[in-house]
Structures are given as C-alpha cells and as structure tokens.
Design a protein around this motif. Structure first.
Motif, short mmCIF file in Angstrom:
data_model
loop_
_atom_site.label_atom_id
_atom_site.label_comp_id
_atom_site.label_asym_id
_atom_site.label_seq_id
_atom_site.Cartn_x
_atom_site.Cartn_y
_atom_site.Cartn_z
N ILE A 57 -7.58 34.31 34.47
CA ILE A 57 -6.75 33.32 33.77
C ILE A 57 -5.90 34.07 32.76
O ILE A 57 -6.40 34.62 31.78
N SER A 58 -4.60 34.10 33.01
CA SER A 58 -3.70 34.98 32.25
C SER A 58 -2.63 34.17 31.53
O SER A 58 -1.55 33.91 32.05
N GLY A 59 -2.95 33.73 30.30
CA GLY A 59 -1.98 33.07 29.45
C GLY A 59 -1.41 31.80 30.02
O GLY A 59 -0.26 31.42 29.71
N THR A 60 -2.16 31.09 30.84
CA THR A 60 -1.64 29.87 31.45
C THR A 60 -1.36 28.80 30.40
O THR A 60 -2.01 28.73 29.35
N GLN A 61 -0.39 27.95 30.70
CA GLN A 61 -0.01 26.84 29.81
C GLN A 61 -0.52 25.51 30.34
O GLN A 61 -0.18 24.45 29.80
N GLN A 62 -1.32 25.56 31.40
CA GLN A 62 -1.83 24.34 32.02
C GLN A 62 -3.35 24.29 31.92
O GLN A 62 -3.96 25.11 31.24
N GLY A 63 -3.97 23.33 32.59
CA GLY A 63 -5.39 23.06 32.40
C GLY A 63 -6.32 23.64 33.44
O GLY A 63 -7.40 23.08 33.69
N GLU A 64 -5.94 24.78 34.05
CA GLU A 64 -6.79 25.36 35.09
C GLU A 64 -8.16 25.78 34.55
O GLU A 64 -9.16 25.70 35.28
N ALA A 65 -8.22 26.23 33.30
CA ALA A 65 -9.48 26.77 32.77
C ALA A 65 -10.60 25.74 32.83
O ALA A 65 -11.74 26.07 33.18
N ALA A 66 -10.30 24.48 32.52
CA ALA A 66 -11.32 23.45 32.55
C ALA A 66 -11.83 23.22 33.98
O ALA A 66 -13.03 23.00 34.20
N ILE A 67 -10.94 23.28 34.95
CA ILE A 67 -11.33 23.10 36.36
C ILE A 67 -12.21 24.26 36.81
O ILE A 67 -13.24 24.08 37.46
N ILE A 68 -11.82 25.47 36.43
CA ILE A 68 -12.58 26.66 36.82
C ILE A 68 -13.94 26.67 36.13
O ILE A 68 -14.97 27.00 36.75
N ASP A 69 -13.98 26.31 34.85
CA ASP A 69 -15.25 26.29 34.13
C ASP A 69 -16.22 25.27 34.73
O ASP A 69 -17.43 25.52 34.82
N ALA A 70 -15.69 24.11 35.14
CA ALA A 70 -16.54 23.11 35.77
C ALA A 70 -17.10 23.63 37.09
O ALA A 70 -18.27 23.41 37.42
N CYS A 71 -16.26 24.32 37.83
CA CYS A 71 -16.71 24.92 39.09
C CYS A 71 -17.78 25.98 38.83
O CYS A 71 -18.77 26.07 39.56
N ARG A 72 -17.58 26.75 37.78
CA ARG A 72 -18.52 27.82 37.46
C ARG A 72 -19.90 27.26 37.06
O ARG A 72 -20.93 27.86 37.35
N GLU A 73 -19.90 26.12 36.40
CA GLU A 73 -21.16 25.50 36.02
C GLU A 73 -21.96 25.04 37.24
O GLU A 73 -23.19 25.03 37.22
N GLU A 74 -21.24 24.68 38.29
CA GLU A 74 -21.90 24.14 39.49
C GLU A 74 -22.24 25.21 40.51
O GLU A 74 -23.21 25.08 41.26
N HIS A 75 -21.47 26.29 40.52
CA HIS A 75 -21.65 27.31 41.54
C HIS A 75 -21.92 28.67 40.90
O HIS A 75 -21.30 29.04 39.91
N GLY A 76 -22.84 29.41 41.48
CA GLY A 76 -23.29 30.66 40.86
C GLY A 76 -22.52 31.89 41.25
O GLY A 76 -22.94 33.00 40.90
N ASN A 77 -21.42 31.73 41.97
CA ASN A 77 -20.70 32.92 42.45
C ASN A 77 -19.28 33.00 41.90
O ASN A 77 -18.41 33.62 42.51
N VAL A 78 -19.05 32.38 40.74
CA VAL A 78 -17.71 32.36 40.15
C VAL A 78 -17.70 33.21 38.87
O VAL A 78 -18.47 32.95 37.94
N SER A 79 -16.86 34.23 38.84
CA SER A 79 -16.65 35.04 37.65
C SER A 79 -15.27 34.71 37.07
O SER A 79 -14.35 34.33 37.80
#
Length: 251
Positions: free
Chosen positions: A55-77
C-alpha cells in the motif's frame, strides 16, 4: 532517501511456507481491490500462496479492505508507505518481503484462471532451467470481470522465448511468474522507471537466463483506458527505448 515501510507479515508454520508470493501494488484502486483479493484467494494453490499487498500512499480506502481480508485469512502480508512510490519501487518492496520461492505480480484490475498460479509454479518445478514462465491472457474492456464470466474482446498469442525478439516487444505479458532467486543475481526493479520497469528487468535477466512459454490462456487482462502507459505514450516510448539501449547486445 528511501522512506521506511511498515511490514506486517503473514505467519506460516515451519514447513508450510508458501510456494508462490503474489505482489499486489495498491494505489487508488479501491474499486478493484476486493475482486483482486477474491481472485487470489480462490486460486487452487490455497494456503501455499502468499498475497503481499504493498500500500503506497493511496488516497482511497483499500487499506480497510485489505486489513479485513488479513483478519480472515492467514496468508496475507502487508507493506505500507505513507508516500506514493513508483509501481516498481512497490514491487521491489513486495519482493523483498515475500517468502515464496516463486514470485508474480498480481495487478489489481487483472484476474486469473483459478489454477493459473498452480500451473505456472508446476512449470517452473518441471523446468529448472527456466527463470521465468509466461502464458496467454484473454483481454476484456469490462472492469471487475471474473475469469469464468469474461466477455473477451481479444486474447494474446505470445511467441516462444527468443531473447532477440524480446528487444522488439515485451511479449512476457502482464502476469508472468519468476524465481525469487533471480533478484540475488540480477538485482531489483529499477524504481526510477514509471511504466517500463518490468520490461527493463526482463531484458536484464534474459541476457543470461531462459524464459518459458506456457501455451495456455491463464489470465484475464483488463484493457484499462487510464493506465500510465496509455496516458503518457511519449514516456512509455522513451523508457522502452532506454531499456533496450541499456541491454542491447553488441553488434
């Protein structure tokens, strides 16, 4: 000076390390990111695939989507920087963080056949002399289509590897897979390139390494109208020529 990044690595049990790491460069791609993650999570590699989101200086809400995915799945860095960096700087950060023995770039707006990454990894397993494997893709003008629901407007038909022909055009395509060990021998992506840094790296590697065509349709490429390459064609041409001049064989 290169900005420090925050790195949150997935935890793999000893002996269960991933085979493939898919690098996802994340910048202002919120409308694509959930589909990208779902596409990767549905790959037949399953937990043997590590998803590395940079995640490189984004101005949108991708981080929340990725963090939610990371909480559910164990293979996301996740790798995060506050400032925007070039896509090739992001790819390099992802490659450095990755644990898979094979690497691939997973563009946020592209998709894969469900067994694509497993097929490509198996090809590299079977051909130890191949540094990189590439395959064909369907082409769509419709965003966020799944591979199995695509309405293609065309497809690629890449040639078998020929290092001289690679100086004519970048036939490696948008979704190759390469050995992580290449970076120890050939370095990282050139962060100063904006649109042709992948081509520069393929030319660099191809001087001494062999590539392998897997003659199957394994990907879905979105023909986006607003990519950096299409927005700035003079820049794309100048970077392409610069890469060719850098590695052109002596006459």
């Amino acid at each position: 000076m290169t900005e420090q990044a925050t790195v949150e690595l997935a935890q793999f049990a000893p002996g269960a390390e991933p085979v493939v790491s898919a690098i996802v460069s994340v910048y202002n791609c919120e409308r694509f990111i959930q589909g990208c993650l779902d596409d990767l999570l549905e790959q037949t590699l399953g937990p043997r695939l590590e998803i590395v989101a940079v995640i490189s200086g984004t101005q949108q809400g991708e981080a929340a989507i990725i963090d939610a995915c990371r909480e559910e799945h164990g293979n996301v860095s996740v790798v995060r920087t506050q400032a925007r960096e070039s896509i090739y700087a992001a790819w390099t950060r992802g490659c450095k963080a990755a644990r898979g023995r094979y690497l691939t770039n997973a563009n946020a707006d592209d998709r894969h056949r469900p067994d694509a990454l497993e097929r490509m990894a198996a090809a590299l397993d079977a051909h130890p002399d191949a540094a990189l494997v590439y395959a064909n893709s369907l082409i769509t003008a419709t965003p966020n289509q799944r591979f199995d629901e695509a309405t293609p407007i065309g497809r690629t038909d890449w040639p078998a590897f020929d290092r001289k022909a690679l100086f004519t055009y970048n036939y490696v395509g948008p979704q190759p897979m390469w050995r992580a060990s290449l970076h120890a021998r050939h370095g990282w992506f050139d962060r100063d390139f904006q649109v042709a840094g992948d081509y520069e790296f393929w030319l660099r590697v191809a001087r001494t390494e062999n590539f392998l065509l897997l003659p199957e349709v394994l990907g879905l490429y979105y023909l986006a109208p607003d990519t950096a390459e299409r927005r700035d064609k003079p820049l794309a041409r100048s970077e392409t020529l610069a890469a060719r001049r850098r590695y052109a064989p002596p006459r």
